[in-house]
Write a protein that holds these residues in place. Structure first.
Motif, PDB file in Angstrom:
ATOM      1  N   TYR A   4       0.844  -1.202   0.000  1.00  0.00           N
ATOM      2  CA  TYR A   4       0.000   0.000   0.000  1.00  0.00           C
ATOM      3  C   TYR A   4       0.879   1.252   0.000  1.00  0.00           C
ATOM      4  N   HIS A  20      -9.653   8.824   1.929  1.00  0.00           N
ATOM      5  CA  HIS A  20     -10.509   9.191   0.788  1.00  0.00           C
ATOM      6  C   HIS A  20      -9.758  10.089  -0.193  1.00  0.00           C
ATOM      7  N   LYS A  23      -6.869   8.231  -1.981  1.00  0.00           N
ATOM      8  CA  LYS A  23      -7.414   7.360  -3.028  1.00  0.00           C
ATOM      9  C   LYS A  23      -7.781   8.173  -4.269  1.00  0.00           C
ATOM     10  N   LYS A  24      -8.373   9.354  -4.067  1.00  0.00           N
ATOM     11  CA  LYS A  24      -8.718  10.222  -5.195  1.00  0.00           C
ATOM     12  C   LYS A  24      -7.488  10.592  -6.017  1.00  0.00           C
ATOM     13  N   LYS A  27      -3.726   6.812  -4.930  1.00  0.00           N
ATOM     14  CA  LYS A  27      -2.945   6.053  -3.960  1.00  0.00           C
ATOM     15  C   LYS A  27      -3.764   4.904  -3.373  1.00  0.00           C
ATOM     16  N   LYS A  28      -3.054   3.824  -3.085  1.00  0.00           N
ATOM     17  CA  LYS A  28      -3.707   2.645  -2.493  1.00  0.00           C
ATOM     18  C   LYS A  28      -3.571   2.711  -0.977  1.00  0.00           C
ATOM     19  N   CYS A  29      -4.699   2.598  -0.290  1.00  0.00           N
ATOM     20  CA  CYS A  29      -4.729   2.779   1.165  1.00  0.00           C
ATOM     21  C   CYS A  29      -5.313   1.561   1.864  1.00  0.00           C
ATOM     22  N   ILE A 207     -12.432   1.732  -0.117  1.00  0.00           N
ATOM     23  CA  ILE A 207     -11.124   1.647   0.546  1.00  0.00           C
ATOM     24  C   ILE A 207     -11.085   0.399   1.426  1.00  0.00           C
TER      25      ILE A 207
END
Length: 372
Positions: A4, A20, A23-24, A27-29, A207
């Motif tokens: 991640y 949030h 991710k927009k 990026k992977k969370c 997510i």
């Protein structure tokens, strides 16, 4: 490189908004929380078809239109206005202190009459330099308001006599000479329709989340999963209390389901006498204008924080602030970990502050202009 981009420790508002927004930006969370639910202290649980604020009353209020529009982009907010009552040995008074309160106390009907009484009481005390919270409050509002509406509640909240509390805790006391029971002065105020859990669910949509896991119990493993860690827990616990333990006040809640459609007629009633052991009763259905056949009330008992308790209010006195500064300086040396939120900053924040801080941190990390 981990699996991640960001591991977010804590599924409260700070961590959820951060996830949030990251991710927009592609990026992977992964969001984890030691509790078995999302939402942090804003979590609401459905009981008898009523959204119960499990960790105390949460009323969203802000004068920042961007933050108001932001939260309303996820869910619709209602028009709830916080207008608590005070119960002093069975006598009811409106809060915050306003013309309704003064009429209930003294029978006065004009601002001039109310101001004259308060001024007279303050002058008789002749307090030049307040040495403690009691003297500070008395010098601001006089004897009647202090003894009926401040002293008992404050001493229960802090677990100490008002004469033993520092004056700076009460820097000012809002006194309004209008007939206005709205507790907040902000432009926007309300409760998310369907509760705060519905809001956080929307924020975290799409997510990955793991609940009931303790980051600090397996820190090396969790650190290996991501390039960066966003930590929203207690900063002193992160460092294994290296410099000592930061103090908090905690709360104990007692919930009761009552076979009545309306128990107290208001969402929040503060008990300001010293004999009643709890500080307030919350009737949750009134946050959303509920008409359910039953009601759920919560009695709120302040207590000293211990390690197994939930930390609510940081004790920001000189001793604790100096201790926090040591941890804060240590945290600035971290290259992988980002600290944030109420526990990471050892500071009491309202919800709009938390959201704003999370959005500012995103802007900084992604080299974007601050839009809040």
């Amino acid at each position: 490189m981990g699996k991640y981009d960001f591991l977010i420790v804590g599924a409260g508002l700070y961590g959820s908004v951060f996830a949030h927004e990251a991710k927009k930006r592609g990026k992977k969370c992964l969001v984890i929380d030691k509790r078995k639910h999302i939402g942090g202290n804003a979590y609401t649980e459905n009981i008898e078809n009523i959204n119960v604020h499990k960790y105390g009353a949460h009323i969203f209020h802000t004068s920042n239109k961007k933050i108001w529009d932001y939260v309303n982009s996820f869910v619709e907010f209602n028009r709830y206005t916080n207008s608590p009552l005070a119960n002093y040995n069975g006598e009811l008074y409106n809060l915050p202190f306003n013309m309704n309160t003064f009429h209930q106390l003294w029978g006065v009907k004009t601002p001039d009459e109310a101001q004259a009484i308060i001024k007279s009481q303050i002058e008789k005390l002749n307090i030049k330099e307040p040495a403690n919270l009691e003297e500070q409050a008395l010098s601001l509002v006089g004897t009647d308001i202090y003894h009926k509406l401040i002293k008992g509640y404050t001493e229960k909240q802090w677990g100490r006599k008002a004469t033993d509390l520092p004056a700076f805790i009460i820097k000012r006391l809002p006194v309004r000479f209008t007939f206005d029971n709205n507790y907040f002065n902000d432009n926007y105020q309300g409760i998310p329709i369907g509760g705060y859990t519905a809001l956080v669910e929307k924020i975290l949509d799409g997510i990955e989340i793991k609940l009931g896991v303790n980051y600090l119990s397996d820190k090396d493993y969790f650190d290996s999963l991501a390039d960066k860690v966003v930590y929203t827990g207690m900063i002193d616990e992160f460092y294994n209390y290296k410099f000592g333990i930061l103090e908090y006040r905690s709360l104990h809640f007692e919930n009761e389901i009552i076979d009545s459609s309306n128990y107290q007629g208001n969402a929040v009633v503060n008990y300001t006498d010293s004999e009643t052991p709890f500080t307030r009763i919350i009737e949750h259905k009134h946050f959303e204008f509920g008409t359910q056949p039953k009601t759920v009330v919560t009695r709120e008992y302040p207590k000293e924080w211990k390690k197994e308790d939930e930390p609510y209010y940081p004790v920001n006195d000189d001793k604790n602030n100096k201790l926090f500064k040591l941890y804060s300086e240590l945290s600035k040396k971290e290259s992988k970990v980002i600290f944030g939120g109420r526990l990471g900053d050892y500071k009491y924040y309202d919800m709009h502050h938390i959201i704003g801080l999370s959005l500012k941190k995103i802007a900084t990390l992604f080299n974007e202009p601050d839009s809040i």
